[in-house]
Structures are given as structure tokens and as C-alpha cells.
Write an enzyme that holds these catalytic residues in place. Structure first.
Site, PDB file in Angstrom:
ATOM      1  N   ASN A   9      -6.702   2.131  -0.603  1.00 29.35           N
ATOM      2  CA  ASN A   9      -5.591   1.762   0.282  1.00 29.35           C
ATOM      3  C   ASN A   9      -5.247   0.305  -0.025  1.00 29.35           C
ATOM      4  OD1 ASN A   9      -3.875   1.141   2.373  1.00 29.35           O
ATOM      5  ND2 ASN A   9      -5.404   1.355   3.996  1.00 29.35           N
ATOM      6  N   HIS A  95      -4.300   4.949  10.491  1.00 35.27           N
ATOM      7  CA  HIS A  95      -5.244   3.879  10.122  1.00 35.27           C
ATOM      8  C   HIS A  95      -5.418   2.953  11.323  1.00 35.27           C
ATOM      9  CE1 HIS A  95      -6.955   0.360   8.217  1.00 35.27           C
ATOM     10  NE2 HIS A  95      -7.322   1.158   7.223  1.00 35.27           N
TER      11      HIS A  95
HETATM   12  O1  LIG Z   1      -8.318   1.753   4.428  1.00 37.71           O
HETATM   13  C1  LIG Z   1      -9.308   1.106   4.097  1.00 37.71           C
HETATM   14  C2  LIG Z   1     -10.171   0.487   5.066  1.00 37.71           C
HETATM   15  O2  LIG Z   1      -9.461  -0.146   6.074  1.00 37.71           O
HETATM   16  C3  LIG Z   1     -11.318  -0.302   4.512  1.00 37.71           C
HETATM   17  O3  LIG Z   1     -10.917  -1.582   4.088  1.00 37.71           O
HETATM   18  P1  LIG Z   1     -12.008  -2.528   3.361  1.00 37.71           P
HETATM   19  O4  LIG Z   1     -12.600  -1.688   2.255  1.00 37.71           O
HETATM   20  O5  LIG Z   1     -11.240  -3.697   2.864  1.00 37.71           O
HETATM   21  O6  LIG Z   1     -13.039  -2.860   4.390  1.00 37.71           O
END
Ligand SMILES: O=C[C@H](O)COP(=O)(O)O
Length: 251
Positions: A9, A95
């Protein structure tokens, strides 16, 4: 046997040119891995460039959000057929950043999940508790409500067409990962909730973990029986680190 899903993402990062460059670097690093689904979710403005850049590869793209209507007077929004037209196969729904900053609720999540399935998009439905909720010991009931309400109205046959991402909010972007055992515990609990909605379907539904996933913790996470992949934020912005995650490679 559930096919693992490794989804990146990009949130509000990477221009079209930067996204294209990332994918060009990623492609040879993940070439030939056909036993897992590799997904990137760029910003809307980078989707067209990403769509061209993945052509002929084992990488798919997805949206980070969408409006549930097929079209309409909704300034600033994107409709499901628009994501489809750009080659998206997936869409992230609910999300925690959408819930926290843009007022999304379990009811809007349910509406969007239905719209995604109608359009032939695979929804990646995010659930997860805050730090306060975890400390109060109410993680399971919080997540259960999000799952039940977010998937409200789905038939048992539709369930395996949905991917759930368990993302404890306190682990997102903080460098603080849930331990593989804690993540497994909640993912197993989510599967038990799904079993109440669709017995066999629950065994086929992919459940991902998200929250500070990195090359050095992916292997441990993937060793747990109810964790079928990862939704990765920060570490998906660089081809090298995302490739290591896709390959379950520690640094
Ligand atoms: O969509 C992804 C999540 O919000 C995880 O984000 P992160 O890997 O930067 O902690």
C-alpha cells in the site's frame, strides 16, 4: 491451500514516474514467483503508469479506496468501474487511516465491499484495534464487530472472494510489529468469526497481517498457520525491501 498475498500500500507516496521506476526495479526481483499474489496499490494518479509498468508480469495492481457508486456527482471520488478500467484487480477497503481521518465506518465498508464484488474487484478489508482497545483487552470483540458489520450481507459463497487484513493500529508505521504469535492469535480468531458466516468459506479466505511488516519479520509471520500474507506500507515503497518481503527473505 490458500495462495499467499503480498500487497503493498503506497498510501500518499510515489509520483507516477517514481512508481514506474519502482515497478521496473521490482519486476526482475520477483520474476517467476507464481505461487503467490503480488499486489501494489498506488495513488490514483500513479495507477495508469503502474498499470503499464506491470504489463506481462506476475504483479497486479489495486486501488487504495473507492466510492461505492458506479458514477455520480461525488467530487474528488473514484468509482469502481474506473479502477477496473485502469486494470485494478484489488481494492483496499476501510483502511484504519480512512476510518480515522475520513470518517469511514463499518457501514460504509460493507457498502464498498458489496460494490467491489459487484464490479469484480477483490476487496482487501482492513480491521484492527487501537492501542487503547488492546490495553483494555477488547481486541477480539472490536475486530469481531468490524468483520461482521463490514462483511454484512455477503453470502457464504462470496466470502472466499474477500481478503481480510488484520492491522493493529498501534503497529502501523510505528516500527512496532505485533509479535507473530499475537498476530496469529487474532488472525485465528478472525477465521473463527468467518467460520460462523461460512463454514468451508472460512478455510478458503485469505487473512493478511499488516503493521510494520519488514523483510526481517515476514518469514516468522508467514510461518503462522492463519496468516496468509501481508499488507505492507512503508517497506513497499522500495523495490528491494518489497521484493524481500515477497520472497519471505530475511535481510
Ligand atoms: O496498509 C498498510 C499498513 O497501514 C501498514 O503500514 P506500515 O507497513 O507502514 O506499518
Amino acid at each position: 491451500m490458500r495462495t499467499p498475498v503480498l500487497a503493498g500500500n503506497w498510501k500518499m507516496y510515489l509520483t507516477p514516474a517514481e512508481g514506474r521506476q519502482m515497478i521496473e526495479t521490482l519486476r526482475p526481483l520477483v520474476e517467476g514467483l507464481m505461487d503467490r499474489e503480488i499486489v501494489l496499490c498506488p495513488t490514483y494518479t500513479a495507477l495508469a503508469a503502474a498499470s503499464e509498468a506491470i504489463e506481462g508480469s506476475n504483479i497486479s495492481i489495486g486501488g487504495q479506496n473507492m466510492h461505492p457508486a458506479r458514477e455520480g456527482a461525488f467530487t474528488g471520488e473514484i468509482a469502481p468501474p474506473m479502477l477496473k478500467a485502469l486494470g485494478c484487480r484489488y481494492v483496499i477497503i476501510g483502511h484504519s487511516e480512512r476510518r480515522q481521518y475520513f470518517g469511514e465506518t463499518d457501514a460504509t465498508v460493507a457498502e464498498k465491499v458489496r460494490a467491489a464484488l459487484t464490479e469484480g474487484l477483490i476487496p482487501i478489508v482492513c480491521v484492527g484495534e487501537t492501542l487503547e482497545q488492546r490495553e483494555k483487552g477488547v481486541t477480539n470483540p472490536v475486530v469481531e464487530i468490524q468483520v461482521r458489520q463490514g462483511l454484512a450481507g455477503l453470502s457464504p459463497e462470496e466470502l472466499p472472494g474477500v481478503i481480510i487484513a488484520y492491522e493493529p493500529i498501534w503497529a502501523i508505521g510505528t516500527g512496532r510489529t505485533a509479535s507473530p504469535d499475537d498476530a496469529q492469535q487474532v488472525c485465528a480468531f478472525i477465521r473463527s468469526v468467518l467460520a460462523g458466516l461460512a463454514d468451508d468459506g472460512a478455510q478458503q479466505t485469505r487473512i493478511l497481517y499488516g503493521g510494520s511488516v519488514k523483510p526481517d519479520n515476514i518469514k516468522e509471520l508467514m510461518n503462522r498457520p492463519d496468516i496468509d500474507g501481508a499488507l505492507v506500507g512503508g517497506a513497499s515503497l522500495k523495490a528491494e525491501s518489497f521484493a524481500r518481503i515477497v520472497r519471505f527473505e530475511e535481510q
